[in-house]
Write a protein that holds these residues in place. Structure first.
Motif, short mmCIF file in Angstrom:
data_model
loop_
_atom_site.label_atom_id
_atom_site.label_comp_id
_atom_site.label_asym_id
_atom_site.label_seq_id
_atom_site.Cartn_x
_atom_site.Cartn_y
_atom_site.Cartn_z
N CYS A 236 33.89 39.35 38.24
CA CYS A 236 34.80 39.33 39.38
C CYS A 236 34.63 40.59 40.23
CB CYS A 236 36.24 39.21 38.89
SG CYS A 236 37.47 39.16 40.20
N LYS A 237 34.57 41.72 39.59
CA LYS A 237 34.42 42.99 40.31
C LYS A 237 33.09 43.05 41.06
CE LYS A 237 34.66 47.98 39.59
NZ LYS A 237 34.87 49.06 38.59
N GLN A 240 33.08 40.73 44.15
CA GLN A 240 34.00 41.19 45.19
C GLN A 240 33.44 42.40 45.95
OE1 GLN A 240 37.63 41.87 43.05
NE2 GLN A 240 38.48 39.86 43.61
N ASN A 241 32.74 43.26 45.26
CA ASN A 241 32.35 44.54 45.85
C ASN A 241 30.88 44.66 46.21
OD1 ASN A 241 35.00 45.37 45.42
ND2 ASN A 241 34.53 46.16 43.38
N LYS A 385 36.98 34.51 48.50
CA LYS A 385 35.57 34.48 48.13
C LYS A 385 35.41 34.32 46.62
CE LYS A 385 31.40 37.33 48.15
NZ LYS A 385 30.81 38.61 48.55
N VAL A 386 36.20 35.05 45.84
CA VAL A 386 36.12 34.99 44.38
C VAL A 386 37.44 34.44 43.86
CG1 VAL A 386 35.78 36.28 42.25
CG2 VAL A 386 34.56 36.96 44.33
#
Length: 464
Positions: A236-237, A240-241, A385-386
């Motif tokens: 997830c991280k 997202q980034n 998005k996620v």
């Protein structure tokens, strides 16, 4: 019955055998005209009776014709009978060769076989004569011979086929852990002993790990040494980034990764996949009431016992018979049907989706990818998005990653190379068939009983 060529009297069995041996060593000749006679006393007598009817019985004289011994060819004159008796021993002489210790040896004149018993040799020579008669035509026709040869060939082929089938069956038993070669505990200890022998493990470490393993098995709980947590959070991280090329990502609920150990390497993937699925269900309050007796991740031997319990409740008797109703203590592979039975026995609602054939070019399964996307994307994340969905991970067996590789996934990097270990594309799944077990809710006791009855003729939903 064999008659003496000289006197016409019947010979005893021992003398008859010696007589046959003499005929085999040398082709006898007529003592009156020296014509060669076919081997055998009867043939010589018939020759004498037909060609020399006036000469009287064998051994009688004929003026002007020298008498010749029918066995050695020497001229014997009127003393032919005495010559045969003294020189050839078919009436009075010794039957064989003395070995020096009082034992008589008899050698077959056809094949050289040596016997110590004259009766055995007589039977052996008779076999040669019967074989000779067979080769001369005997009493068997060409059709009968062909049928006999075909029968023998068919019998040999059946024997070879049965042998191959037994060997293949044993290979399958070994491959799927059904050869009674031991289970998790035996393999764990054996592999640790091998590590010690190779210098990769110190003896003190061996004894410590053995004690930990025995404690784990006693309580039926996995030792957690191959577990990796935080996989979903790391994904997830990252998405997202870091990643800019992906439009939407749907992730399952949190899950721990479990890899094989020294005790289940090569056969434990089905059990490890169940541990991963269960780790997610234990984090979800919806399933906690069904898992009150399973608050910790069970060990592989414990999972085997849990599946056996499901079988005893009546789930999937056909599948149970495949394993002889026994998993515990074996290295048997399990799959979607065993996981379905286990989950349903725990009152967890699930289904098997069978992708029984490729649905795309080059043996690919685009329908499988479409199904998985639809399964998770029904949780609408409001355009995010996620999306971290509440749905548990699906049970799908294929080549996975090791614990070391999963640990790399937790380390953030800018190019996403570690994700290659985890991501699967269309060309990554090209087996002929795949089965998915998907969890979707909780069963009532009545629903569980109905599914138990239905599992006795268990069918999965097939994607056309």
């Amino acid at each position: 019955m064999v008659l003496c060529d000289v006197c016409g009297q019947a010979l005893p069995a021992e003398a008859a055998a010696r007589r046959r041996l003499s005929l085999c060593r040398r082709q006898p000749r007529c003592p009156l005209c020296l014509a060669a006679a076919a081997p055998g006393c009867d043939e010589l007598r018939r020759h004498l009776e037909k060609a020399h009817p006036e000469s009287g019985p064998p051994g009688s004289s004929r003026p002007g014709t020298p008498l010749e011994c029918p066995f050695c060819g020497e001229a014997a004159g009127r003393e032919l009978e005495e010559h045969v008796r003294e020189r050839h021993g078919h009436l009075l002489g010794a039957p064989g060769t003395d070995t020096g210790n009082g034992e008589q040896l008899y050698e077959c004149p056809m094949c050289g076989l040596t016997c110590t018993d004259i009766q055995i040799l007589e039977e052996h020579v008779n076999l040669h004569l019967e074989e000779h008669s067979f080769s001369e035509g005997g009493h068997i026709t060409d059709l009968e011979l062909a049928q006999q040869l075909q029968t023998e060939e068919d019998k040999w082929q059946r024997s070879e086929e049965e042998k191959r089938e037994r060997e293949e069956f044993k290979k399958l038993q070994r491959q799927y852990g059904l050869d009674n070669s031991g289970g998790y505990k035996q393999q764990f200890l054996k592999n640790m002993e091998r590590e010690v022998d190779r210098g990769r493990m110190q003896p003190f470490e061996y004894h410590k790990r053995k004690a930990d393993m025995m404690e784990s098995l006693a309580f039926g709980i996995d030792d957690g040494k191959t577990k990796t947590s935080g996989v979903i959070e790391a994904l997830c991280k990252y998405y997202q980034n870091e990643n800019k090329d992906v439009r939407h990502v749907w992730l399952s609920a949190g899950v721990d990764h479990f890899h094989s150990s020294l005790g289940d390497r090569g056969w434990g993937c089905g059990y490890r996949n169940f541990q991963m699925l269960l780790s997610s269900l234990l984090q979800n309050s919806l399933y906690r009431d069904c898992l009150t007796d399973t608050t910790l991740i069970p060990s592989i031997p414990k999972i085997q016992s849990m599946i056996e319990d499901a079988w005893r409740e009546g789930f999937d008797p056909h599948g149970a018979s495949h394993f002889n109703n026994r998993l515990h203590g074996s290295k048997a592979w399990i799959g979607a049907c065993e996981i379905y039975s286990l989950l349903t026995s725990l009152r967890i609602k699930c289904q098997i989706i069978d992708f029984h054939k490729p649905t795309g070019p080059m043996g690919t399964h685009p329908r499988l990818f479409e199904w998985v996307l639809h399964y998770y994307s029904t949780d609408n994340g409001g355009g995010a998005k996620v999306v971290c969905t509440s749905k548990p991970p699906i049970y799908l067996q294929h080549q996975g990653c090791s614990s070391q590789e999963m640990q790399k996934l937790l380390k953030q990097n800018s190019d996403g190379t570690n994700l290659k270990l985890l991501r699967k594309f269309m060309g990554s799944l090209k087996e002929k068939q795949y089965q998915i077990v998907a969890v979707d809710g909780v069963l009532s006791l009545e629903e569980k009983a109905a599914r138990c009855r239905a599992s006795q003729v268990l069918t999965s939903e097939k994607i056309p």
